[in-house]
Design a protein around this motif. Structure first.
Motif: not given
Length: 316
Positions: A19-22, A38-43
């Motif tokens: 688990v890692v925080r933004a 945005r990177d999390m959305q892309a993944l």
């Protein structure tokens, strides 16, 4: 780091840490928290099962594992120690690559293997010179310059200071060299290359270089030269024999001194044989043992030691 590399690195970071925080990801990849969102959305759109919990952080859905690579504990320890060694001894570019590689290796290890590898690594340590010392920093900069010259097939120019003077008394010279390879010997970087001044292959210690620069002159490395098969000519043809007192015998044996050829235990002490090009190479080492060691031969070296001791006596 471009977006594609960062996305893969984020997945590996999540896989490694759970688990890692933004905010932590943003700090790790030197970008903004908004970019991480945005990177999390892309993944997620790429079918990577990202789980986000407000106030806790991001994680991967249980069971997701990337990539399908398997290492034994011994393999993992070998790779991680190798990466750590590169971090210590190489130039900044490769130091960063080593850190990145170490993180990727740790990320793909199953939890049990990771714990066992960490346990073994906690019992081992690679010692090096202080990486923040001016001498070490300069040497790493020179490694970077030589490595770039090797990649570009360009000659190098530099000022070089030999450890001992030539017959004419000079120690400093300006060299132009076509580099053939870099090697780490006894903790010091050495460059092997064809020297224009000498017209032959020579070895150069990077710590003795100054004003190192890549020239515009190109070169071609001989097709029959292979660094890993290359063995320098051994021209150490002079033997120096010493008698050391028994109380320092083990220290000499454990020293692994470069010029040490043989040791023989005798009733009156340890018979030590050194093989050298010239006696100046071992003068300081012999004097460093003080009265605990005696030069037996050659007689000319005994005389040199006497003269040096006399100079020291007058100085004090």
């Amino acid at each position: 780091m471009n977006k594609t590399d960062r996305l893969l690195a984020i997945v590996l970071e999540l896989q490694r840490k759970g688990v890692v925080r933004a905010e932590d990801l943003a700090a790790r990849f030197e970008t903004s928290v908004r970019t991480i969102y945005r990177d999390m959305q892309a993944l997620s759109e790429a079918s990577v099962p990202i789980v986000g919990e407000p106030g806790i952080g991001y994680s991967l859905m249980e069971g997701y594992f990337l990539p399908p690579v398997s290492f034994t504990v011994e393999e993992a320890v070998s790779l991680l120690m190798g990466a750590h060694f590169v971090e210590q001894k190489f130039d900044p570019r490769y130091q960063e690559r080593a850190r990145s590689s170490r993180g990727k290796i740790e990320a793909v290890l199953p939890e049990q293997v990771r714990r066992e590898a960490a346990n073994i690594l906690s019992t081992m340590r690679l010692l090096s010179f202080d990486s923040n010392s001016p001498g070490t920093k300069k040497e790493k900069e020179r490694v970077d310059t030589v490595r770039q010259a090797l990649l570009d097939a360009k000659k190098l120019s530099f000022h070089y200071r030999k450890s001992m003077a030539d017959e004419d008394g000079t120690r400093d010279s300006v060299r132009v060299v076509a580099p053939y390879g870099l090697t780490l010997v006894g903790g010091s970087w050495m460059m092997i290359g064809h020297c224009d001044l000498r017209g032959d292959l020579r070895h150069f210690r990077l710590s003795r270089m100054s004003k190192l620069a890549i020239t515009e002159e190109g070169y071609q490395r001989p097709p029959d030269f292979h660094l890993h098969a290359y063995k320098p000519v051994d021209d150490r043809n002079m033997h120096v024999r010493l008698l050391a007192r028994s109380e320092i015998a083990e220290q000499i044996k454990e020293s692994r001194y470069f010029y040490l050829e043989a040791c023989e235990d005798r009733p009156d002490g340890l018979l030590v044989t050194l093989r050298v090009r010239q006696t100046e190479e071992v003068m300081h080492w012999v004097l460093g043992w003080g009265a605990h060691i005696e030069v037996l031969e050659p007689e000319s070296f005994r005389n040199e030691i006497r003269e040096e001791i006399e100079k020291m006596r007058k100085r004090y």
